[in-house]
Scaffold this active site. Structure first.
Site, short mmCIF file in Angstrom:
data_model
loop_
_atom_site.label_atom_id
_atom_site.label_comp_id
_atom_site.label_asym_id
_atom_site.label_seq_id
_atom_site.Cartn_x
_atom_site.Cartn_y
_atom_site.Cartn_z
N ASP A 271 0.87 -1.16 0.00
CA ASP A 271 0.00 0.00 0.00
C ASP A 271 0.92 1.23 0.00
OD1 ASP A 271 -2.11 1.75 0.02
OD2 ASP A 271 -3.18 0.78 1.66
C1 BGC Z 1 -5.11 3.28 0.08
C2 BGC Z 1 -5.13 2.36 -1.11
C3 BGC Z 1 -4.98 3.18 -2.38
C4 BGC Z 1 -3.67 3.95 -2.30
C5 BGC Z 1 -3.41 4.82 -3.51
C6 BGC Z 1 -3.90 4.20 0.08
O1 BGC Z 1 -4.05 5.21 1.03
O2 BGC Z 1 -5.13 2.52 1.27
O3 BGC Z 1 -6.33 1.64 -1.15
O4 BGC Z 1 -5.02 2.36 -3.51
O5 BGC Z 1 -3.71 4.81 -1.17
O6 BGC Z 1 -4.28 5.89 -3.53
#
Ligand code: BGC
Length: 811
Positions: free
Chosen positions: A225
């Site tokens: 993530d």
């Molecule tokens: C989220 C993800 C997301 C990523 C990119 C993170 O804060 O948990 O689900 O895909 O950001 O935006």
């Protein structure tokens, strides 16, 4: 690209080039290697749309119903169709990978991302995930199932560890991921922010190497993530292919050095680089992609699909002969409530998009009842923060953190909020800059206005040069803006209609208060925007019926934060009670992406759970109210009654806490069964417009195999309207306290129609994970199979002996 092509490409690369593939080159792209013709791969969020690069105000996209709504349709074919459409949206943003679906479980109904996840039940979540991924990937776009694993709490998600025993993991939390790999061939997996049993998920070798790759046979890309890679050597050794976003923090030169120092096996590096190359080949990434401009494609097909899905996923929780509404010419409808004149399309956080358009419930109702007299009243505000002002706001950037020097850049915004996830512009240093927002505001009315200010970074607001609010000296981290912003500052100021006021907001970052995300917003609430209960009650009195659209929105339900309570903001409960007392024909339309308590449920004749249905919000509602479409959804999550104690699921962790899943598999309806309590509305519940009876059921012994059990169910629609029903099969072993969903099937019946359907219960539904033998096996000799229309409404029960299913004595 063949294996040997991949090998020759890898052979031709320098160590640095191989390493460069293993972290993002930027926020949304992997690295390219031009000399060898290796293109970058662009990714975009998901799940209820393909947003593109800009978090706010970017190129417009289609807004689909959120995941909890899709799961409420209990219709995998519909979800697959949406997946296909989303793939086209992804391509319109020049991307090849969609960062979706989100399949964390509804363990905690207060979770800020509850709306973004499918269900509290592993089977329903798995079938939805498989359908979604199949749809997306059938168009050549890669899906990314996330967040692996144990991300059931947003609050302190980066510092907590989810402590989950293996049996619970296997039976409740893994299934959607396992099904995505085995049944849908998902291309990418994103690990979670939280740790699992003490080890960051992005460097949890057991999780990635052992379970995901070896046991399930996953051969795609595992990415972290955003900013959740925590090491150079350990993460790679655990099987993490890609650090996101870029530029690299733990890889790049550090990884090159680790290889040179003999700290890492070069074969591991090669394997991870091969995964990235294979992904590029699989999705057809090309060098030209980098030049592709994001496009807004507002398609007719997408509009109708979203509208249809909005109705199919809405759940009629209660209906005492109020819906559908016959369109009479002299009908007078009062449309009331904080969500009535705004389209509440989705929750907040990375799932947010800049929708092509938004149809409000009020507009949808006007359209559906062209002959009716429609009155509208706000009743009370539904915002969490003081609303933004929607008018041009000028912003000047300074290459200093104290607004000194000449502005290096000026821009115009369309409203009073700016967010930057990456660099603003080449001439502005993202790590250290300041900015001044300016606008001239001309009030429409005289009175006391509420003013609000909130920022990730420090800020202060003045009106006509006089200081009004500050989060400058007093700035302190709160939970806004993904946990990078402060709590909102509020005050009141007296403004006069027609006068021009100059509002100025100073903003600064660079003092280590913020990381990648910088943001600033201010809001103003005019006296009339507080709504008037009296006005709403007067309209309700005059109306033949009331449609009261209440609920939450993207400020209440958002990433990196959890709700504080299951209750609606108090003013809304008061509003509903007051209106229901005034007009006996009050329909409450609830918009939320998670359960809310409904203390007034007995006092209104009808309740419709509309969720966050995307850009066609009002049209879907209009279709349902007028009977053009059936609200054909069923709850994918139990709605607790007032006062139900849901701890430990709802307990708020402290920073660095362990979140102990001590309830084991007893989440959702399993939990209600184990506690012996009844939810307000149970899992699987929903009425629809038919009057469908489950007439009989039979276990078709002749058709049962060692792998599956076949059940036939006969249904009749005794009503005057076409309707649908979801037949649900629940299974409980002789030694078990609770039952679990084993299979389901959705049927649509015309008035008077009778149909017999056959439903297959797979062998896995009878198996449980044996921690002792580390395998799936059928533990109980006897099962009870119950058939009904919700976890609490069961009509038929059959006893199944293990031997009827299995001849395999080892099981
Ligand atoms: C989220 C993800 C997301 C990523 C990119 C993170 O804060 O948990 O689900 O895909 O950001 O935006």
């Amino acid at each position: 690209m063949t294996q040997s092509n991949l090998d020759s490409l890898l052979d031709a690369m320098t160590l640095e080039e191989q390493v460069s593939l293993l972290s993002g080159a930027s926020f949304w792209r992997t690295a390219s290697i031009d000399r060898l013709g290796v293109p970058a791969i662009k990714v975009t969020d998901g799940p209820n749309g393909a947003r593109g690069e800009d978090f706010s105000g970017g190129v417009r996209s289609a807004a689909y119903p959120v995941a909890i709504a899709l799961a409420a349709s209990w219709n995998p074919e519909l979800v697959e169709e949406i997946g296909q459409d989303l793939a086209r949206e992804t391509r319109s943003k020049g991307a090849r990978v969609l960062l979706a679906p989100t399949v964390n479980m509804h363990r905690n109904p207060l979770n800020g991302r509850n709306f973004e996840c499918f269900s509290e039940d592993p089977l329903l979540a798995s079938t939805m995930a498989v359908a979604y991924i199949k749809g997306v990937q059938s168009e050549g776009v890669a899906a990314t199932i996330k967040h692996f694993i144990g991300n059931e709490c947003e609050y302190e998600r980066r510092t907590t560890s989810s402590q989950i025993d293996e049996k619970t993991l296997r039976e409740i939390y893994f299934p959607p991921f396992e099904a995505a790999v085995k049944e849908a061939g998902v291309a990418c997996v994103m690990t979670a922010y939280n740790a699992l049993n003490g080890t960051h998920t992005s460097q949890n070798r057991w999780l990635i190497e052992q379970v995901l790759r070896k046991e399930w046979g996953f051969d795609g890309v595992v990415m972290s993530d955003w900013t959740a890679t925590h090491s150079t050597v350990e993460a790679l050794e655990a099987g993490l292919d890609l650090e996101m976003p870029g530029p690299a923090k733990h890889r790049g030169e550090k990884l090159v050095q680790a290889v040179r120092d003999g700290l890492i096996d070069p074969d591991l590096l090669r394997q991870a680089a091969r995964s990235i190359l294979a992904l590029g080949a699989r999705v057809g990434a090309k060098a030209e992609d980098e030049q592709t401009q994001e496009r807004a494609e507002d398609r007719h097909h997408t509009r109708t699909l979203i509208r249809r899905a909005g109705a199919e996923s809405a759940v009629l929780l209660k209906n005492n002969h109020l819906l559908p509404i016959a369109p009479k010419s002299d009908l007078r409808i009062a449309v009331i409530g904080p969500n009535a004149a705004r389209a509440t399309m989705f929750g907040g956080g990375s799932a947010q998009i800049n929708a092509h358009y938004a149809v409000t419930p009020l507009d949808g109702i006007k359209d559906a009842f062209p002959l009716a007299k429609i009155d509208y009243a706000l009743g009370c505000p539904g915002d969490r923060y003081v609303p933004l002002i929607k008018q041009p706001v000028e912003i000047s950037f300074f290459q200093s953190t104290d607004l000194s020097g000449e502005p290096v850049l000026k821009q115009d915004g369309e409203r009073s909020e700016f967010k930057w996830f990456g660099p603003v512009a080449p001439q502005v240093d993202h790590q250290a800059f300041s900015a001044r927002l300016r606008c001239v505001y001309v009030p429409q009315e005289t009175g006391d206005y509420e003013v609000g200010l909130m920022s990730a970074g420090t800020s202060r607001l003045s009106i006509d040069g006089a200081p009004v609010l500050e989060a400058w000296e007093s700035w302190e981290r709160g939970y806004s803006y993904f946990g990078h912003g402060c709590a909102e500052r509020r005050t009141n100021v007296h403004l006069e209609a027609g006068r021009s006021y100059e509002i100025e907001v100073d903003y600064a970052c660079g003092d280590g208060l913020t990381t990648t995300l910088k943001a600033i917003r201010f809001g103003l609430r005019a006296p009339s925007d507080f709504g008037s209960l009296d006005h709403a009650v007067t309209l309700a009195r005059k109306a033949d019926l009331v449609v009261l659209v209440a609920g939450l929105n993207d400020d209440w339900e958002t990433e990196a934060e959890d709700r504080a309570s299951l209750d609606l903001p108090a003013a809304q409960n008061d509003l509903i009670e007051a209106i229901a007392q005034e007009n006996a024909k009050t329909l409450v339309v609830m918009q939320s992406g998670s359960p809310v308590t409904m203390p007034w449920a007995d006092k209104v004749p009808a309740i419709l759970q509309l969720w966050y249905p995307g850009q066609e919000c009002g049209n879907a509602l209009g279709d349902i109210l007028s009977g053009r479409a059936e609200p054909a959804g069923r709850l994918p999550q139990s709605f607790p009654a007032v006062g139900e104690d849901l701890s430990p699921m709802t307990d708020r962790p402290k920073p660095h806490d362990d979140i102990v899943y001590s309830e084991k598999s007893h989440i959702g309806y399993r939990g209600f069964q184990a506690r012996g309590t009844r939810p307000q509305f149970p899992f699987g519940h929903g009425l629809g417009y038919g009057k469908i009876e489950l007439v009989r059921s039979e276990v078709l012994k002749s058709a049962c195999t060692q792998q599956a059990l076949v059940v036939v169910v006969t249904l009749t629609n005794h009503g005057d309207l076409e309707g649908s029903e979801v037949v649900q099969l629940y299974l409980r072993g002789k030694t078990e306290r609770v039952s679990g969903l084993a299979a389901y099937s959705k049927v649509r019946l015309a008035p008077g129609e009778t149909e017999t359907i056959s439903i297959t219960v797979p062998r896995r539904a009878f198996q449980r994970w044996s921690a002792r033998y580390e395998q799936w096996s059928i533990h109980d000799a006897r099962f009870q199979l119950s058939i009904g229309t919700s976890s609490e409404t069961l009509y038929f029960h059959h006893t199944i002996e293990r031997d009827e299913l299995s001849t395999d004595r080892q099981d």
